[in-house]
Design an enzyme around this catalytic site. Structure first.
Site, PDB file in Angstrom:
ATOM      1  N   GLU A   1     -71.375  53.849  38.144  1.00  0.00           N
ATOM      2  CA  GLU A   1     -72.034  54.338  39.503  1.00  0.00           C
ATOM      3  C   GLU A   1     -72.286  55.756  39.424  1.00  0.00           C
ATOM      4  O   GLU A   1     -73.135  56.301  39.836  1.00  0.00           O
ATOM      5  CB  GLU A   1     -71.123  53.615  40.453  1.00  0.00           C
ATOM      6  CG  GLU A   1     -71.758  53.795  41.619  1.00  0.00           C
ATOM      7  CD  GLU A   1     -71.016  52.922  42.890  1.00  0.00           C
ATOM      8  OE1 GLU A   1     -69.810  52.419  42.488  1.00  0.00           O
ATOM      9  OE2 GLU A   1     -71.205  52.905  44.216  1.00  0.00           O
TER      10      GLU A   1
ATOM     11  N   GLY B   1     -69.098  52.588  51.453  1.00  0.00           N
ATOM     12  CA  GLY B   1     -68.250  51.798  52.404  1.00  0.00           C
ATOM     13  C   GLY B   1     -67.193  51.607  51.738  1.00  0.00           C
ATOM     14  O   GLY B   1     -65.777  51.533  52.511  1.00  0.00           O
ATOM     15  N   GLY B   2     -66.900  50.931  50.735  1.00  0.00           N
ATOM     16  CA  GLY B   2     -65.848  50.363  49.923  1.00  0.00           C
ATOM     17  C   GLY B   2     -65.248  51.489  49.013  1.00  0.00           C
ATOM     18  O   GLY B   2     -64.244  51.626  48.785  1.00  0.00           O
ATOM     19  N   SER B   3     -66.247  52.440  48.328  1.00  0.00           N
ATOM     20  CA  SER B   3     -65.361  52.915  47.274  1.00  0.00           C
ATOM     21  C   SER B   3     -66.090  54.364  47.286  1.00  0.00           C
ATOM     22  O   SER B   3     -67.286  54.806  47.927  1.00  0.00           O
ATOM     23  CB  SER B   3     -65.588  52.655  45.968  1.00  0.00           C
ATOM     24  OG  SER B   3     -66.947  52.438  45.420  1.00  0.00           O
ATOM     25  N   THR B   4     -65.835  55.405  46.631  1.00  0.00           N
ATOM     26  CA  THR B   4     -66.111  56.861  46.718  1.00  0.00           C
ATOM     27  C   THR B   4     -65.903  57.356  45.368  1.00  0.00           C
ATOM     28  O   THR B   4     -65.226  57.214  44.462  1.00  0.00           O
ATOM     29  CB  THR B   4     -65.301  57.763  47.806  1.00  0.00           C
ATOM     30  OG1 THR B   4     -66.186  59.109  47.947  1.00  0.00           O
ATOM     31  CG2 THR B   4     -63.839  58.000  47.391  1.00  0.00           C
ATOM     32  N   GLN B   5     -67.264  58.184  44.735  1.00  0.00           N
ATOM     33  CA  GLN B   5     -67.163  58.654  43.464  1.00  0.00           C
ATOM     34  C   GLN B   5     -67.228  60.105  43.487  1.00  0.00           C
ATOM     35  O   GLN B   5     -67.851  60.738  44.281  1.00  0.00           O
ATOM     36  CB  GLN B   5     -68.458  58.149  42.809  1.00  0.00           C
ATOM     37  CG  GLN B   5     -68.399  56.538  42.411  1.00  0.00           C
ATOM     38  CD  GLN B   5     -68.823  55.847  43.444  1.00  0.00           C
ATOM     39  OE1 GLN B   5     -69.617  56.216  44.254  1.00  0.00           O
ATOM     40  NE2 GLN B   5     -67.888  54.603  43.940  1.00  0.00           N
TER      41      GLN B   5
END
Ligand SMILES: O=c1[nH]cnc2c1ncn2[C@@H]1O[C@H](COP(=O)(O)OP(=O)(O)O)[C@@H](O)[C@H]1O
Ligand SMILES: [Ca+2]
Length: 442
Positions: A185, A215-219
């Site tokens: 991602e 909303g659920g994860s961050t990269q």
């Protein structure tokens, strides 16, 4: 990273070879129209009268369809590429449409999940000329929403989508529907932003890093310039792929559970997937004092409440956020020397706080987020306003950026679109998918 290896041929000799081989592959796979057929189809649809000779030297047009099944919504990206013979194809257009809620909201009603997918497929049917449908790859990649679901529930949702895709007139393969891993991602979004800003085909220009707050994860993904960054990175935080005769070693990491909605739940003191008991409520120092409401996240409704008025809201909220983030994020020292684009909820929150124009984006520093957080929290001590989460969200962003290693003076670029193309992982993932078809041939 193995899954993301992008062949030298693809980038060094241009996407031309890739597309040509890909179409040849499709022809072989489907045993249908010859290569020029796709070109002829487009020519016909434009009403041109071309001889065979003319067709082979004329502009070819190809499409790729990517579904982004995000935790808060499902989006379709329809990419149109134009290619002159022996030249690199250009991305000429993107059609984008988004629906809410995300696929994961249908975990307990799988049948219903199909409606939105079918609706978005209709957009693709309108956009892609009929004669190119069977040459046009159709792919869905899901992110944090499905990663956070129990495996069996996620699989059922994916199977339903696959059923719909297989009944569609587009080109689908066995792996057309999947949950994407967080590293892919990040890398895909990095490819997108560096492609759209013209850096991928110009090794002289320094690449830019990217931060995505879903909303659920961050990269976080960037190309380190010092060996020390790669040497001191925890395992799983680096990955590599080939491009322009170089092996690029990227720093890329996805933090599951630190996307904005999941972070809200953690700051409130809730647990993902676990409803509150009878009479229980979540009391938070980040909500307006005396405020009481309900909040829905991942299909669970939580009773939420602000604390009694007392300590200034920003101070009490920042203590809570700092505790929540404690030791969860790796600080990469080098990021302070690089340029970054920041996406998704970074953009939405900045726009909501009036820090940037909601259509045109802009540039912000960590300090800008901090000042806005202090201001919004202060006003909430008097009135909750339209968005009772804004104090929490801005405080979270202020702390997350610093935990990632950015000083308060660091500037970021915020752009929802560049050249009319959404700055999301979808374009990079489409390149990668087309390339994987290429590799299949050899
Ligand atoms: O293609 C896009 N264009 C614009 N905004 C997007 C796009 N994809 C995601 N977003 C933004 O991402 C945020 C939601 O993240 P998402 O639902 O993708 O969660 P996830 O990435 O954690 O699964 C929202 O701020 C939404 O506006
Ligand atoms: Ca996303």
């Amino acid at each position: 990273m193995e899954a993301m290896k992008i062949s030298k041929r693809f980038f060094a000799f241009g996407i031309l070879t890739c597309i040509a081989v890909y179409v040849a592959y499709v022809k072989w796979h489907l045993g249908s129209k010859p290569f020029v057929g796709a070109t002829e189809g487009v020519a016909e649809s434009r009403g041109d009268k071309l001889t065979h000779q003319a067709v082979t030297t004329d502009l070819s047009v190809f499409y790729g369809i990517m579904f982004d099944a995000g935790s808060t919504g499902t989006r379709i990206h329809i990419f149109k590429f134009a290619q002159q013979p022996r030249e690199t194809p250009r991305l000429t257009h993107e059609t984008f449409k988004a629906l809410k809620p995300g696929l994961s909201a249908y975990a307990d009603d799988v049948e219903k999940s199909g409606q939105g997918i079918k609706e978005l497929l209709e957009v693709a049917k309108k956009e892609v000329p009929m004669e190119l449908w069977k040459f046009t790859p159709l792919v869905l990649k899901a992110t944090a929403g499905l990663r956070l679901l129990p495996g069996e529930k996620a699989q059922k949702l994916l199977e339903k989508v696959k059923e719909i895709f297989q009944a569609s007139p587009f080109f689908v393969r066995d792996n057309c529907v999947s949950i994407m891993n967080g590293t892919d991602e990040g890398i895909s979004a990095w490819i997108t932003i560096n492609f759209l800003t013209g850096r991928l085909d110009d090794p002289q220009r320094r690449s830019v890093g990217m931060l995505d707050l879903g909303g659920g994860s961050t990269q976080i993904t960037f190309l380190p310039r010092t060996k020390a960054t790669l040497q001191t990175s925890p395992s799983g935080h680096t990955t590599s792929f080939q491009m322009f005769n170089h092996t690029y070693k990227l720093y890329s990491y996805s933090y599951l559970g630190l996307g904005l909605m999941s972070a809200r739940l953690a700051i409130l003191g809730g647990v993902e997937g676990k409803p509150l008991g009878e009479g229980e409520e979540l009391i938070s120092p980040c909500l307006p004092p005396g405020f009481k409401s309900e909040w829905q996240h991942a299909e669970i409704v939580y009773k939420i409440k602000g604390q009694k008025a007392g300590e200034p809201l920003y101070e009490s909220c920042s203590n809570k956020v700092a505790k929540m983030l404690y030791k969860k994020v790796h600080r990469a020292g080098e990021v302070k020397d690089l340029d970054f684009y920041i996406f998704s909820y970074y953009y939405d929150c900045a726009a909501e706080a009036g820090l940037i124009d909601k259509d045109n984006g802009g540039s912000l520093t960590v300090s800008d987020f901090e000042i806005a957080a202090k201001y919004v929290c202060k006003t909430m001590e008097i009135s909750p306003g339209n968005n009772p989460f804004l104090c929490m969200d801005l405080t979270y962003i202020t702390f997350l950026l610093q935990e990632l290693g950015f000083p308060k003076s660091q500037g970021f670029k915020l752009a929802r679109k560049i050249d009319n193309v959404e700055t999301s992982w979808a374009l990079g993932a489409t390149f990668h998918y087309i390339d994987s078809l290429n590799r299949l041939q050899y």
